[in-house]
Design a protein around this motif. Structure first.
Motif, short mmCIF file in Angstrom:
data_model
loop_
_atom_site.label_atom_id
_atom_site.label_comp_id
_atom_site.label_asym_id
_atom_site.label_seq_id
_atom_site.Cartn_x
_atom_site.Cartn_y
_atom_site.Cartn_z
N ALA A 188 78.41 -107.68 28.32
CA ALA A 188 77.31 -108.58 28.67
C ALA A 188 77.77 -110.02 28.45
CB ALA A 188 76.08 -108.28 27.83
N LEU A 189 77.97 -110.74 29.53
CA LEU A 189 78.46 -112.12 29.46
C LEU A 189 77.36 -113.10 29.08
CD1 LEU A 189 80.57 -112.18 32.74
CD2 LEU A 189 81.38 -111.70 30.42
N ASN A 190 76.13 -112.73 29.38
CA ASN A 190 75.02 -113.65 29.08
C ASN A 190 73.73 -112.85 28.92
OD1 ASN A 190 73.89 -116.09 28.51
ND2 ASN A 190 73.97 -116.90 30.60
N ALA A 191 72.84 -113.39 28.11
CA ALA A 191 71.52 -112.81 27.87
C ALA A 191 70.62 -113.95 27.45
CB ALA A 191 71.60 -111.75 26.77
N PRO A 192 69.30 -113.76 27.50
CA PRO A 192 68.41 -114.86 27.11
C PRO A 192 68.66 -115.40 25.71
CG PRO A 192 67.18 -113.20 28.31
CD PRO A 192 68.56 -112.64 28.10
#
Length: 220
Positions: A188-192
């Motif tokens: 996961a490269l980005n999340a909130p």
């Protein structure tokens, strides 16, 4: 004081989505715990691109904890329990979906340490999970290990088009669309909850019969 949770994660989509859902529920996630197995065929833990996990912890404002293990079946659970026992926590967060082996063993460790378990993806509809991944995360495939998942899928972002491809493969080859059977692994490269996305400066591909891996270097 609010209960403090430790999240078990290898940086993959399921455990990161579980962390996000925990935060949405107002849980205090104080630690990100990464188990690093020497054995790439660990029954419990992924081994690909684990250097990204400490960056995820930094971006989430959480303390990073790494637990080393040989990755031998069952013995690695002793290492996990020992590592968790050293933390001042009230519960653990897990991203298990359908693997009874993983869920039952994490739950057993939690019971022995008098910890709560927050496992928001457990037995949820895989299509709903994948829709949430598409909607809320930026995740890529870093390992493929199933018929029909060729090396061209390495590095692919999980979007609606890729999910449809996975559904077609599931109908044809009976793979699990969320990769719960080890068909593929993700990062996961980005999340909130990230303050900034994960990036890298170079990459290599390790192509082998039955398992291909995208190795990211120079992570930042």
């Amino acid at each position: 004081m609010e209960p403090v949770y430790a999240a078990l994660t290898s940086g993959g989509k399921d455990s990161i989505l579980a962390i996000q859902l925990a935060l949405d529920e107002g849980l205090e996630v104080g630690y990100i715990v990464c188990v690093r197995p020497e054995n790439p065929d660990s029954y419990m833990f992924h081994s690909s691109n684990l250097d990204a996990v400490h960056l995820i912890a930094e971006r989430g404002g959480m303390e990073y904890v790494e637990i080393q293990t040989h990755g031998r079946k069952e013995e690695e659970l002793i290492d996990l329990k020992r590592g968790l026992s050293e933390l001042r926590i009230d519960g653990i967060i897990a991203g298990a979906i359908e693997s009874a082996y993983q869920y039952e063993r994490v739950s057993e460790i939690a019971r022995s340490l008098s910890l709560h378990v927050f496992s928001p993806l457990w037995q949820k509809d895989p299509e709903w999970i994948m829709d949430e991944v598409v909607r809320r995360l930026d995740a890529i495939i870093v390992v493929c290990a199933a018929d029909g998942l060729t090396e061209d899928i390495l590095g692919a972002h999980i979007d609606a088009k890729l999910v449809e491809r996975l559904k077609q493969l599931s109908r044809r080859n009976r793979i699990h669309i969320a990769g719960e059977g080890g068909e593929y692994e993700t990062l996961a490269l980005n999340a909130p909850f990230y303050s900034a996305p994960i990036r890298w400066s170079e990459e290599n591909r390790r192509i082998n019969a039955g398992r291909s891996e995208l190795i990211l270097n120079g992570l930042w």
